[in-house]
Design a protein around this motif. Structure first.
Motif, PDB file in Angstrom:
ATOM      1  N   ARG B  23       0.769  -1.165  -0.025  1.00  0.00           N
ATOM      2  CA  ARG B  23       0.003  -0.084  -0.020  1.00  0.00           C
ATOM      3  C   ARG B  23       0.727   1.423   0.048  1.00  0.00           C
ATOM      4  NH1 ARG B  23      -4.985   0.645   0.359  1.00  0.00           N
ATOM      5  NH2 ARG B  23      -5.481  -1.437   0.899  1.00  0.00           N
ATOM      6  N   LEU B  26       2.421   1.716  -3.394  1.00  0.00           N
ATOM      7  CA  LEU B  26       1.512   1.982  -4.489  1.00  0.00           C
ATOM      8  C   LEU B  26       1.187   3.557  -4.274  1.00  0.00           C
ATOM      9  CD1 LEU B  26      -0.951  -0.979  -4.688  1.00  0.00           C
ATOM     10  CD2 LEU B  26       0.288  -0.084  -6.577  1.00  0.00           C
ATOM     11  N   ASP B  27       1.027   3.954  -3.134  1.00  0.00           N
ATOM     12  CA  ASP B  27       0.778   5.402  -2.861  1.00  0.00           C
ATOM     13  C   ASP B  27       1.639   6.280  -3.260  1.00  0.00           C
ATOM     14  OD1 ASP B  27      -1.560   4.808  -1.728  1.00  0.00           O
ATOM     15  OD2 ASP B  27      -1.080   4.845   0.437  1.00  0.00           O
ATOM     16  N   SER B  47      -7.367  -3.869  -1.006  1.00  0.00           N
ATOM     17  CA  SER B  47      -7.954  -3.667  -2.487  1.00  0.00           C
ATOM     18  C   SER B  47      -7.345  -2.092  -2.777  1.00  0.00           C
ATOM     19  CB  SER B  47      -9.527  -3.479  -2.286  1.00  0.00           C
ATOM     20  OG  SER B  47     -10.002  -2.316  -2.060  1.00  0.00           O
ATOM     21  N   HIS B  48      -7.085  -2.009  -3.963  1.00  0.00           N
ATOM     22  CA  HIS B  48      -6.512  -0.725  -4.551  1.00  0.00           C
ATOM     23  C   HIS B  48      -6.723  -0.901  -6.044  1.00  0.00           C
ATOM     24  CE1 HIS B  48      -3.457   2.068  -5.701  1.00  0.00           C
ATOM     25  NE2 HIS B  48      -3.237   2.342  -4.342  1.00  0.00           N
TER      26      HIS B  48
END
Lengths: 347, 347
Positions: B23, B26-27, B47-48
């Motif tokens: 996470r 991805l951010d 979820s992303h």
């Protein structure tokens, strides 16, 4: 009375440090006698009831090629110090000179013991348990067979016992994993030999150890070939000096950190003392028909004095006889092994 | 868009750490997409928009023998992550699982590049200059020939250039002295090959380096066989942890030292941050027809995120093509050498 021959000219500082260390050593060892080997001019101001000068006319330089030291400087202080051991005038020689030259001259003058193919350099490194781990070989032999590693294990065991460590010190084989199936063919074969020597009671074999185990103190002795030992030693010195350098840099950063340094100083000094390389000065050249100890070239008075003390303890505790006895007891393993291998080759 | 396949089940902590790291990654990487490989049950809460789950039904354990991982667990998250690279669905795979299993599966699924005999593991170690030294091999190959060491030098050069280091990084050959005549026969021969590669402009050869040079940052890259590399790495970790352990012990000794610790804390924390192994997490498996990165098994969120970032940079900067190009340019040296050696053997 135990007599040591001291190469007073060796090391980065020469007689200024070696003579001062000799005086301290004599003052604290009432039963010791020293043969001070060097240029008479450089030694003329030193006098002590238990010290005498043995003149030499040459000095092996720190950068002298081995050939020059061995063939051309036959009157060097290093060589004459070793000759004192050969003639029986001294029980051990100590030098802070060039390691390669010292090993070559010692090997040439003293010869190796029966049952030993190659002499090794053994040194102590501090460990987490507050003691020291004896590591060999540290650079004398770049390619070693399994039999050489067994010889190192046997000689290292004699050294640790002679210097007041465990009577049956544990021996670890340096590898890249604990499992017996790890490592190169030579290492696997060395593992088999060391296990057999352990089962026969010749050594106290712990098993495989890894690089970090040297500093954990997992085994009293760690054996490896001289290439690996040298790299491990220098990599460790590199990390230690990076951390110490980093500490100095961080503490110098600003006024606050400088204040913090003042307050933390006694604590850091206590740590440095525990890890002081000088406490571990005095590497043994093992496997020769005589005792030779090598001091760090950069040794100061304290460090050189400790190398003298180590050589003195080794001589007083009959290290040479201990190595001989242990090598004799390992002989069946070494020769059985040779026989077995000849058979294997013949098939 | 760069896509990474992540083995979410590997490492000491599994999805708890890997998913949190995914996470964060991805951010901070708007152009990245992740394929999360693992047991669907373990990944169901994540979820992303730029992540999708690729189901696996097995997990390679940290203690699984290589044979089990390779032959019996064909539906493992580790294997399926690597298969994403093979199929082209991802440009690189990242796993914190068992190194031996990862190398074996990667080699089996992806195969080695033309001109590479053996893949190698390359990692970064912090150095005195405030940067990092790339060292390879760190454990994949216990016995290496001179040609293997040249291949490592070429692959390491491509890696450093792809990860934003010097375009022509300097390469040092790990040895026990700076002089070209030092070392074993393999090392001397490797020195000749590396010098020839330097003269041909294939690599930027610095010369021999010693163990401490890794931490001095003398050369950007240090090449060695996997046995020596592994011992040097672990010995270094051992010293570092002994020093840090010693510092903690000394600072806990009494009330004064505890107070000193409070004051020195920010300084020590700054040092620890500089030397934080997490900053160097993400070792490259080089020489395969696809990119695979290995995270430390004990990696936390930050460390695993940095391994993802490293794999992402390598993929985005075409590490694979760079290795191919460099290996092609080194081919004449490697084959000329082989020809020369065949002639020598034939004589």
């Amino acid at each position: 009375m135990t007599t040591l021959a001291v190469d007073c000219m060796g090391g980065d500082h020469g007689p200024r440090v070696t003579l001062a260390a000799c005086r301290r050593f004599l003052d604290s060892h009432a039963d010791a006698r020293l043969l001070l080997v060097g240029l008479p001019e450089a030694l003329k101001d030193f006098s002590h009831a238990r010290a005498s000068v043995v003149p030499a006319s040459e000095v092996v330089g720190m950068d002298d090629p081995i050939e020059v030291a061995l063939r051309r400087k036959k009157q060097s202080s290093m060589r004459i110090a070793i000759e004192q051991v050969h003639s029986g005038a001294a029980q051990a020689a100590v030098s802070a000179g060039n390691t390669g030259a010292l090993m070559a001259i010692a090997r040439y003058v003293l010869k190796t013991l029966d049952g030993i193919d190659r002499p090794a350099i053994a040194s102590q490194l501090p460990n987490d348990k507050g003691g020291a781990t004896t590591v060999l070989d540290l650079g004398a032999n770049v390619d070693c067979s399994a039999e050489h590693l067994l010889q190192f294990a046997v000689m290292g065991s004699a050294l640790v016992a002679a210097l007041g460590g465990a009577a049956q010190p544990t021996v670890g084989l340096l590898n890249i994993g604990e499992e017996a199936i790890k490592g190169s063919e030579v290492i696997k074969r060395a593992g088999e030999l060391l296990r057999a020597a352990g089962a026969a009671g010749t050594i106290n074999f712990y098993g495989n150890v890894e690089g970090n185990d040297i500093f954990k103190g997992t085994a009293d002795i760690v054996v490896c070939d001289g290439f690996v030992g040298n790299v491990a030693l220098k990599a460790s010195e590199g990390v230690a000096s990076m951390i110490v350098g980093g500490l100095k840099q961080e503490f110098k950063r600003n006024l606050f950190t400088k204040l913090a340094a003042l307050i933390a100083y006694p604590v850091l000094a206590a740590l440095m003392k525990r890890m002081d390389y000088r406490r571990y000065n005095g590497a043994a050249l093992l496997g020769l028909r005589g005792l030779v100890f090598k001091s760090h070239g950069s040794a100061d008075e304290l460090a050189f004095e400790l190398a003298l003390a180590r050589a003195y303890d080794a001589a007083r505790n009959n290290l040479l006889d201990r190595v001989r006895t242990r090598i004799d007891s390992a002989a069946p393993l070494l020769s059985a092994d040779t026989a077995e291998r000849s058979t294997a080759t013949a098939q």
